[in-house]
Design an enzyme around this catalytic site. Structure first.
Site, mmCIF file in Angstrom:
data_model
loop_
_atom_site.group_PDB
_atom_site.id
_atom_site.type_symbol
_atom_site.label_atom_id
_atom_site.label_comp_id
_atom_site.label_asym_id
_atom_site.label_seq_id
_atom_site.Cartn_x
_atom_site.Cartn_y
_atom_site.Cartn_z
ATOM 1 C CD GLN A 132 -9.178 -44.757 -28.480
ATOM 2 O OE1 GLN A 132 -10.233 -44.979 -29.216
ATOM 3 N NE2 GLN A 132 -8.968 -43.559 -28.025
ATOM 4 C CG ASP A 227 -11.273 -49.644 -21.964
ATOM 5 O OD1 ASP A 227 -12.535 -49.321 -22.292
ATOM 6 O OD2 ASP A 227 -10.539 -50.383 -22.502
ATOM 7 C CB CYS A 268 -10.873 -45.689 -25.546
ATOM 8 S SG CYS A 268 -11.405 -47.168 -24.577
HETATM 9 N N1 CP Z 1 -12.989 -46.387 -28.878
HETATM 10 C C1 CP Z 1 -13.374 -47.170 -29.821
HETATM 11 O O1 CP Z 1 -12.686 -47.911 -30.536
HETATM 12 O O2 CP Z 1 -14.665 -47.028 -30.205
HETATM 13 P P1 CP Z 1 -15.523 -48.057 -31.014
HETATM 14 O O3 CP Z 1 -15.675 -49.246 -30.449
HETATM 15 O O4 CP Z 1 -16.922 -47.298 -31.009
HETATM 16 O O5 CP Z 1 -14.953 -48.097 -32.524
#
Ligand code: CP
Length: 342
Positions: A132, A227, A268
């Protein structure tokens, strides 16, 4: 053999190289000209938790590169129930060219990597989320003010020390950027993590700031990032966490407007809209959350090429033709023989 478990396992130059590779794969893909560099390869994708971005991006990346991905989730494979992590790693390694793993515990992904004989890619653990954050730095480079260097950027994370926050703190300080976390004292990064980040700063010239003043923090932000306020297993803490973060640490329009006019909003995802960030900022013209998501695809392509492509053997066509002829001849022989079980 190297795995992609933690950005701390890589030098600044290696991380910048990988970011450049993301750029190349995105460019090729946008022109519909991505070469099938991983033709005939397979990726085992272990998911102990649900995922949208990580799962889809890795699976699509493999398809676009000419390979194949297998979604392996608990209940469908024996990992952790009827088979040890060691045996799972060893067995899957004999059949696929790389393993992507999202594990509840960071120890599990380390254990997989210890026993795997193919590269293991960390798709998020309770400690970090390296795929990420390398994607995020690439996205920041796409959206930074013209003229600013990577080292000029100030990334302001508002909120809890999630796995994404921890990884972002580390990669930004590795790359010589300024990283600020604004959170209530109880939820700030532990001293052990800050210590690693400070060591990164000594090498890279980066800066680490940890504060409980979100307004001061965003005042010189290039990117504001947030987040979730609670994670799987922290449900019992929801009232306490909400009370600690709301309202001062919610990224809403009032806070966003305290930032410079060029500051971009990042998350994210998945987001709890109206909790850690409001619709007004997530859907703001300066929100780049969906660019981040799309860039996961380009990031996974780059990571897969970097770790898998050099390990793929490419025998000459003549050898393949020779084997094809051999098998065809054998089948011809078999057809002439009648099956005799004795
Ligand atoms: N940001 C992220 O890792 O999203 P997911 O949990 O959908 O993979």
């Amino acid at each position: 053999m190297r795995h992609f478990i933690d950005t701390q396992d890589f030098s600044k130059a290696e991380l910048l190289d990988l970011i450049q590779l993301i750029h190349l794969t995105k460019d090729a893909d946008k022109q519909g000209a991505l070469p099938p560099l991983l033709s005939g390869t397979s990726l085992g994708m272990i998911f102990e938790e649900p995922s949208t971005r990580t799962r889809v991006s890795f699976e699509v990346a493999m398809t676009k590169l000419g390979g194949h991905a297998l979604y392996l989730r608990p209940g469908e494979i024996h990992l952790g129930q009827r088979e040890s992590t060691k045996d799972t790693a060893k067995v899957i390694s004999r059949m696929v060219n790389a393993i992507e793993a999202r594990t509840l515990s960071h120890k599990t992904v380390l254990e997989l990597a210890r026993h795997a004989t193919v590269p293991v890619i960390n798709g998020l653990t309770d400690y970090n989320h390296p795929t990420q954050v390398i994607c995020d730095v690439f996205t920041m480079l796409e959206h930074k003010l013209p003229g600013k260097l990577l080292e000029d950027l100030n990334v302001v994370f508002i909120g809890d020390t999630t796995n994404v926050c921890s990884s972002l703190m580390l990669i930004c300080t590795q790359l010589g950027m300024r990283f600020t976390q604004a959170a209530p004292r109880k939820y700030q990064a532990p001293e052990s993590l800050q210590e690693i980040a400070r060591e990164n700063c000594k090498l890279s010239g980066g800066t680490l700031v940890v504060t409980d003043d979100p307004v001061a923090a965003v005042s010189d932000a290039d990117f504001i990032y947030t987040d979730l306020w609670w994670w799987v297993g922290q449900e019992a803490e929801i009232p306490e966490r909400k009370a600690a973060f709301m309202p001062n640490f919610q990224v809403n329009l009032a806070l966003f407007e305290k930032a410079p006019r060029h500051a971009k909003m990042m998350h994210c995802l998945p987001a709890s809209r109206g909790v850690e960030a409001t619709d007004e900022v997530l859907d703001h013209p300066r929100s780049i959350i969906y660019d981040q998501s799309e860039n996961r695809l380009h990031t996974e392509k780059a990571i897969l090429i970097k770790f898998v492509y050099p390990r793929v053997s490419r025998p000459p066509h003549t050898l393949r033709d020779w084997h094809a002829g051999r098998i065809q001849a054998f089948l011809g022989e078999s057809l002439r023989l009648t099956f005799d079980p004795s």
